[in-house]
Scaffold this motif. Structure first.
Motif, short mmCIF file in Angstrom:
data_model
loop_
_atom_site.label_atom_id
_atom_site.label_comp_id
_atom_site.label_asym_id
_atom_site.label_seq_id
_atom_site.Cartn_x
_atom_site.Cartn_y
_atom_site.Cartn_z
N VAL A 90 20.31 -15.47 11.76
CA VAL A 90 21.13 -16.66 11.53
C VAL A 90 22.24 -16.73 12.57
O VAL A 90 22.49 -17.79 13.18
CB VAL A 90 21.73 -16.65 10.10
N TYR A 91 22.91 -15.61 12.79
CA TYR A 91 24.00 -15.53 13.75
C TYR A 91 23.53 -15.92 15.15
O TYR A 91 24.13 -16.78 15.81
CB TYR A 91 24.55 -14.11 13.75
N HIS A 106 20.19 -7.38 6.71
CA HIS A 106 20.83 -7.24 8.03
C HIS A 106 20.07 -8.01 9.10
O HIS A 106 20.66 -8.73 9.91
CB HIS A 106 20.90 -5.75 8.42
N SER A 126 26.24 -8.88 9.98
CA SER A 126 25.34 -8.18 10.91
C SER A 126 25.99 -6.94 11.49
O SER A 126 25.37 -5.89 11.60
CB SER A 126 24.92 -9.12 12.05
N PHE A 151 29.96 -20.23 9.59
CA PHE A 151 28.76 -19.47 9.25
C PHE A 151 28.46 -18.41 10.31
O PHE A 151 27.93 -17.34 10.00
CB PHE A 151 27.56 -20.41 9.09
N THR A 210 18.05 -10.57 8.70
CA THR A 210 18.14 -12.02 8.46
C THR A 210 19.49 -12.57 8.87
O THR A 210 19.57 -13.62 9.52
CB THR A 210 17.89 -12.32 6.97
N SER A 211 20.57 -11.88 8.52
CA SER A 211 21.91 -12.35 8.90
C SER A 211 22.05 -12.35 10.42
O SER A 211 22.70 -13.25 10.99
CB SER A 211 22.99 -11.48 8.27
N SER A 245 28.02 -14.60 9.19
CA SER A 245 26.76 -13.92 9.49
C SER A 245 26.95 -12.84 10.55
O SER A 245 26.31 -11.79 10.51
CB SER A 245 25.70 -14.93 9.95
#
Length: 212
Positions: free
Chosen positions: A96-97, A90, A78, A70, A92-93, A74
């Motif tokens: 997460v990253y 962008h 990004s 993941f 949100t990813s 992610s």
């Protein structure tokens, strides 16, 4: 020559996307080998000492393996900086990253580094890699919070270059074994460093030349 230089960022972007797609598929196949939970497949077959003597090792290992796929996805989403028509995709990813690396993936990777194959030199490399990975990701987060988006982009590229060590390490392993046939422990000692140092050098070069 001028035309090639002008289009270099575009060419690099296309090659990067195509290459990532292929190697992400390969990494996904490796991840699926550990579903359902198994302790005698692939990499774990040579880590039975840790599996038997250190019960916590498996928790760190599975945390690292299951979150890494993941992180790769992610991080890629990004880096290409596209929203795909979705509001704040962008952003949100990126969140997460950064969350996965800072809280789960990098800490578990650092722990595993202390038990890496190949002796002290390999262990040293993987611990440094995990620490730099955490630090560069934190700097990306910090610069975004400060709305310094130029530095944020640069630190994200540095972080993702280290993320891609999971891929480049395996590429170097295939090349070295095919060309030189070294012993397994020698391979680990070499790829422990080759897996990430060329990555970060390349990214620093591209940043310096303002190609990314």
């Amino acid at each position: 020559m001028v035309l090639v230089k002008k289009n270099m960022p575009h060419i690099f972007r296309i090659l990067f996307i195509l290459g990532f797609g292929y190697f992400f598929w390969l990494m996904l196949k490796i991840t699926l080998e550990y579903i359902p939970l198994k302790t005698d497949v692939s990499f774990l077959m040579i880590k039975q000492t840790e599996v038997v003597e250190r019960p916590e090792y498996l928790y760190f290992f599975y945390t690292h393996v299951y979150t890494s796929i993941f992180v790769l996805l992610s991080g890629f989403l990004s880096i290409i900086r596209k929203d795909f028509g979705l509001k704040n995709f962008h952003k949100t990813s990126g969140k997460v990253y950064i969350f996965l690396i800072l809280i789960l993936t990098a800490p578990s990777g650092i722990y595993m580094g202390f038990f890496a194959n190949g002796g002290i030199f390999s262990k040293f490399s993987f611990v440094i890699l995990g620490s730099l990975w955490w630090f560069s990701t934190f700097k990306a987060y910090q610069s975004a919070r400060r709305k310094n988006f130029t530095h944020h982009k640069q630190w994200m590229w540095r972080s993702f270059a280290l993320t891609l060590s999971a891929v480049t390490l395996r590429i170097w392993k295939v090349i070295i074994v095919y060309l030189f046939h070294p012993s397994p422990m020698d391979v680990y000692q070499i790829i422990a460093w080759l897996g990430w140092i060329p990555n970060i050098i390349l990214i620093e070069y591209l940043i310096t030349k303002k190609l990314i």
